[in-house]
Design a protein around this motif. Sequence first.
Motif, PDB file in Angstrom:
ATOM      1  N   MET A 154      73.386  -2.688  32.984  1.00  0.00           N
ATOM      2  CA  MET A 154      72.978  -3.831  33.800  1.00  0.00           C
ATOM      3  C   MET A 154      73.696  -3.812  35.142  1.00  0.00           C
ATOM      4  SD  MET A 154      72.359  -7.073  31.235  1.00  0.00           S
ATOM      5  CE  MET A 154      74.063  -7.214  30.693  1.00  0.00           C
ATOM      6  N   SER A 155      74.966  -3.400  35.144  1.00  0.00           N
ATOM      7  CA  SER A 155      75.715  -3.323  36.405  1.00  0.00           C
ATOM      8  C   SER A 155      75.089  -2.302  37.342  1.00  0.00           C
ATOM      9  CB  SER A 155      77.180  -2.948  36.133  1.00  0.00           C
ATOM     10  OG  SER A 155      77.825  -3.935  35.363  1.00  0.00           O
ATOM     11  N   LYS A 156      74.672  -1.176  36.770  1.00  0.00           N
ATOM     12  CA  LYS A 156      74.037  -0.139  37.587  1.00  0.00           C
ATOM     13  C   LYS A 156      72.798  -0.677  38.289  1.00  0.00           C
ATOM     14  CE  LYS A 156      71.808   4.369  37.305  1.00  0.00           C
ATOM     15  NZ  LYS A 156      71.343   5.476  36.430  1.00  0.00           N
ATOM     16  N   ASN A 157      72.122  -1.619  37.650  1.00  0.00           N
ATOM     17  CA  ASN A 157      70.903  -2.208  38.225  1.00  0.00           C
ATOM     18  C   ASN A 157      71.167  -3.525  38.946  1.00  0.00           C
ATOM     19  OD1 ASN A 157      68.900  -0.246  37.305  1.00  0.00           O
ATOM     20  ND2 ASN A 157      69.466  -0.913  35.249  1.00  0.00           N
ATOM     21  N   ALA A 158      72.460  -3.755  39.242  1.00  0.00           N
ATOM     22  CA  ALA A 158      72.879  -4.922  40.028  1.00  0.00           C
ATOM     23  C   ALA A 158      72.531  -6.256  39.367  1.00  0.00           C
ATOM     24  CB  ALA A 158      72.276  -4.863  41.439  1.00  0.00           C
ATOM     25  N   ARG A 159      72.499  -6.288  38.044  1.00  0.00           N
ATOM     26  CA  ARG A 159      72.225  -7.534  37.316  1.00  0.00           C
ATOM     27  C   ARG A 159      73.568  -8.192  36.965  1.00  0.00           C
ATOM     28  NH1 ARG A 159      68.681  -5.048  32.662  1.00  0.00           N
ATOM     29  NH2 ARG A 159      68.953  -7.139  31.759  1.00  0.00           N
ATOM     30  N   PHE A 160      74.302  -8.536  38.008  1.00  0.00           N
ATOM     31  CA  PHE A 160      75.704  -8.919  37.828  1.00  0.00           C
ATOM     32  C   PHE A 160      75.882 -10.274  37.138  1.00  0.00           C
ATOM     33  CE2 PHE A 160      75.968  -6.211  41.797  1.00  0.00           C
ATOM     34  CZ  PHE A 160      76.341  -5.078  41.098  1.00  0.00           C
ATOM     35  N   GLU A 161      75.021 -11.215  37.429  1.00  0.00           N
ATOM     36  CA  GLU A 161      75.148 -12.519  36.765  1.00  0.00           C
ATOM     37  C   GLU A 161      74.937 -12.378  35.260  1.00  0.00           C
ATOM     38  OE1 GLU A 161      72.559 -15.304  38.621  1.00  0.00           O
ATOM     39  OE2 GLU A 161      73.791 -15.490  40.434  1.00  0.00           O
ATOM     40  N   GLU A 162      73.932 -11.595  34.875  1.00  0.00           N
ATOM     41  CA  GLU A 162      73.693 -11.365  33.447  1.00  0.00           C
ATOM     42  C   GLU A 162      74.888 -10.670  32.798  1.00  0.00           C
ATOM     43  OE1 GLU A 162      69.625  -9.872  32.432  1.00  0.00           O
ATOM     44  OE2 GLU A 162      69.364  -9.921  34.611  1.00  0.00           O
ATOM     45  N   VAL A 163      75.484  -9.738  33.527  1.00  0.00           N
ATOM     46  CA  VAL A 163      76.657  -9.019  33.018  1.00  0.00           C
ATOM     47  C   VAL A 163      77.789  -9.992  32.719  1.00  0.00           C
ATOM     48  CG1 VAL A 163      78.534  -7.491  33.730  1.00  0.00           C
ATOM     49  CG2 VAL A 163      76.168  -6.786  34.066  1.00  0.00           C
ATOM     50  N   LEU A 164      78.076 -10.878  33.660  1.00  0.00           N
ATOM     51  CA  LEU A 164      79.195 -11.804  33.493  1.00  0.00           C
ATOM     52  C   LEU A 164      78.943 -12.781  32.352  1.00  0.00           C
ATOM     53  CD1 LEU A 164      80.057 -12.491  37.240  1.00  0.00           C
ATOM     54  CD2 LEU A 164      81.220 -10.961  35.632  1.00  0.00           C
ATOM     55  N   TRP A 165      77.712 -13.220  32.198  1.00  0.00           N
ATOM     56  CA  TRP A 165      77.404 -14.106  31.070  1.00  0.00           C
ATOM     57  C   TRP A 165      77.528 -13.363  29.738  1.00  0.00           C
ATOM     58  CZ3 TRP A 165      77.845 -18.989  31.221  1.00  0.00           C
ATOM     59  CH2 TRP A 165      77.531 -19.720  32.360  1.00  0.00           C
ATOM     60  N   LEU A 166      77.169 -12.090  29.734  1.00  0.00           N
ATOM     61  CA  LEU A 166      77.259 -11.309  28.496  1.00  0.00           C
ATOM     62  C   LEU A 166      78.714 -11.139  28.054  1.00  0.00           C
ATOM     63  CD1 LEU A 166      76.057  -9.613  26.232  1.00  0.00           C
ATOM     64  CD2 LEU A 166      75.978  -7.661  27.801  1.00  0.00           C
ATOM     65  N   VAL A 167      79.598 -10.785  28.982  1.00  0.00           N
ATOM     66  CA  VAL A 167      81.004 -10.610  28.593  1.00  0.00           C
ATOM     67  C   VAL A 167      81.635 -11.954  28.243  1.00  0.00           C
ATOM     68  CG1 VAL A 167      81.337  -8.462  29.861  1.00  0.00           C
ATOM     69  CG2 VAL A 167      81.796 -10.633  31.007  1.00  0.00           C
ATOM     70  N   ASN A 168      81.170 -13.007  28.902  1.00  0.00           N
ATOM     71  CA  ASN A 168      81.663 -14.344  28.561  1.00  0.00           C
ATOM     72  C   ASN A 168      81.268 -14.724  27.134  1.00  0.00           C
ATOM     73  OD1 ASN A 168      82.700 -17.145  29.453  1.00  0.00           O
ATOM     74  ND2 ASN A 168      80.634 -17.611  28.749  1.00  0.00           N
ATOM     75  N   GLU A 169      80.047 -14.383  26.750  1.00  0.00           N
ATOM     76  CA  GLU A 169      79.578 -14.664  25.391  1.00  0.00           C
ATOM     77  C   GLU A 169      80.426 -13.928  24.361  1.00  0.00           C
ATOM     78  OE1 GLU A 169      75.392 -14.449  22.849  1.00  0.00           O
ATOM     79  OE2 GLU A 169      75.752 -13.039  24.480  1.00  0.00           O
ATOM     80  N   GLN A 170      80.806 -12.682  24.673  1.00  0.00           N
ATOM     81  CA  GLN A 170      81.620 -11.905  23.740  1.00  0.00           C
ATOM     82  C   GLN A 170      83.004 -12.522  23.573  1.00  0.00           C
ATOM     83  OE1 GLN A 170      80.258  -9.355  21.944  1.00  0.00           O
ATOM     84  NE2 GLN A 170      78.440 -10.161  22.975  1.00  0.00           N
ATOM     85  N   GLN A 171      83.565 -13.062  24.636  1.00  0.00           N
ATOM     86  CA  GLN A 171      84.857 -13.741  24.530  1.00  0.00           C
ATOM     87  C   GLN A 171      84.733 -14.992  23.661  1.00  0.00           C
ATOM     88  OE1 GLN A 171      85.789 -13.846  28.910  1.00  0.00           O
ATOM     89  NE2 GLN A 171      87.781 -13.181  28.154  1.00  0.00           N
ATOM     90  N   TYR A 172      83.614 -15.665  23.789  1.00  0.00           N
ATOM     91  CA  TYR A 172      83.373 -16.839  22.944  1.00  0.00           C
ATOM     92  C   TYR A 172      83.359 -16.446  21.470  1.00  0.00           C
ATOM     93  CZ  TYR A 172      80.751 -20.521  20.573  1.00  0.00           C
ATOM     94  OH  TYR A 172      80.353 -21.479  19.685  1.00  0.00           O
ATOM     95  N   HIS A 173      82.749 -15.309  21.150  1.00  0.00           N
ATOM     96  CA  HIS A 173      82.703 -14.848  19.760  1.00  0.00           C
ATOM     97  C   HIS A 173      84.110 -14.608  19.216  1.00  0.00           C
ATOM     98  CE1 HIS A 173      78.484 -14.803  19.869  1.00  0.00           C
ATOM     99  NE2 HIS A 173      78.285 -13.603  20.395  1.00  0.00           N
ATOM    100  N   VAL A 174      84.994 -14.058  20.057  1.00  0.00           N
ATOM    101  CA  VAL A 174      86.379 -13.824  19.632  1.00  0.00           C
ATOM    102  C   VAL A 174      87.077 -15.157  19.359  1.00  0.00           C
ATOM    103  CG1 VAL A 174      88.641 -12.929  20.338  1.00  0.00           C
ATOM    104  CG2 VAL A 174      86.574 -11.615  20.821  1.00  0.00           C
ATOM    105  N   GLN A 175      86.821 -16.136  20.225  1.00  0.00           N
ATOM    106  CA  GLN A 175      87.425 -17.454  20.034  1.00  0.00           C
ATOM    107  C   GLN A 175      86.941 -18.097  18.742  1.00  0.00           C
ATOM    108  OE1 GLN A 175      86.497 -20.313  23.077  1.00  0.00           O
ATOM    109  NE2 GLN A 175      87.972 -21.818  22.331  1.00  0.00           N
TER     110      GLN A 175
END
Length: 236
Positions: free
Chosen positions: A71-92
């Motif tokens: 997604m980063s390669k295709n400049a979909r940066f907002e989606e990228v940040l939400w995806l990593v944020n979701e993964q942190q939520y799963h850890v919490q």
Amino acid sequence: MKTYTPKQIANTLDVSTTTLRRYEEQDLIPVVPRTKSNHRFYTPIHFQAFITIRALLKGYDIPIAYEVMRMSKNARFEEVLWLVNEQQYHVQVEKQRVEEILTMIQNADFTKYKNVKLKEYMSIGEAAQIAGVNTSAIRHWEHEGLVHSERNKENGYRMFSISELRKILVISSLRKIVYYIENMKSLLNELDTQNYGKIEHSFQLALKNLNNQLLHQMKGIAELIKYIHFYQEINT
């Protein structure tokens, strides 16, 4: 502009050039330029991309890390940040769950979990829903002799008692750190005898692993932000 050979980057990151080519084949990095003699060479943004991949793989599952890079390669940066944020939520959520189950183990009156009043016997579906696992996982644990069910006399379905549900909760929390069946059986025996020392130690280790995962995720995000800024700079 500074350039790098595959061997230079491989040596710096302590990986093989084959690994770098695999990342390229998986479409995780920007298009790689070639020399007139058709040899690959990398630029600083490729170097940062490789650094980012290696950092993400320490804190995220491979499919997630790869999806972030694509997604980063295709400049979909907002989606990228939400995806990593979701993964942190799963850890919490998992951390809270482990802490709740540890408290539950220490509670002699285990008749309620997450504000759900427990029945004397529960179906495999009910046990799976409470524990947050698939019914196939419970069947596997039963096959391995970790948990035991009784059969409903009317329909023959599996029924799990509260004490067996407690074992299911323990297994679901410790399966990533207790790798051998016999070790898990030993811990469950401790649970039966209310000797909680080893179990509490295992749960503390599980919490430590979650803390380490969160730390690695944050480090991965730091490198990801550098990569995003780099990408934006050269494309503006």
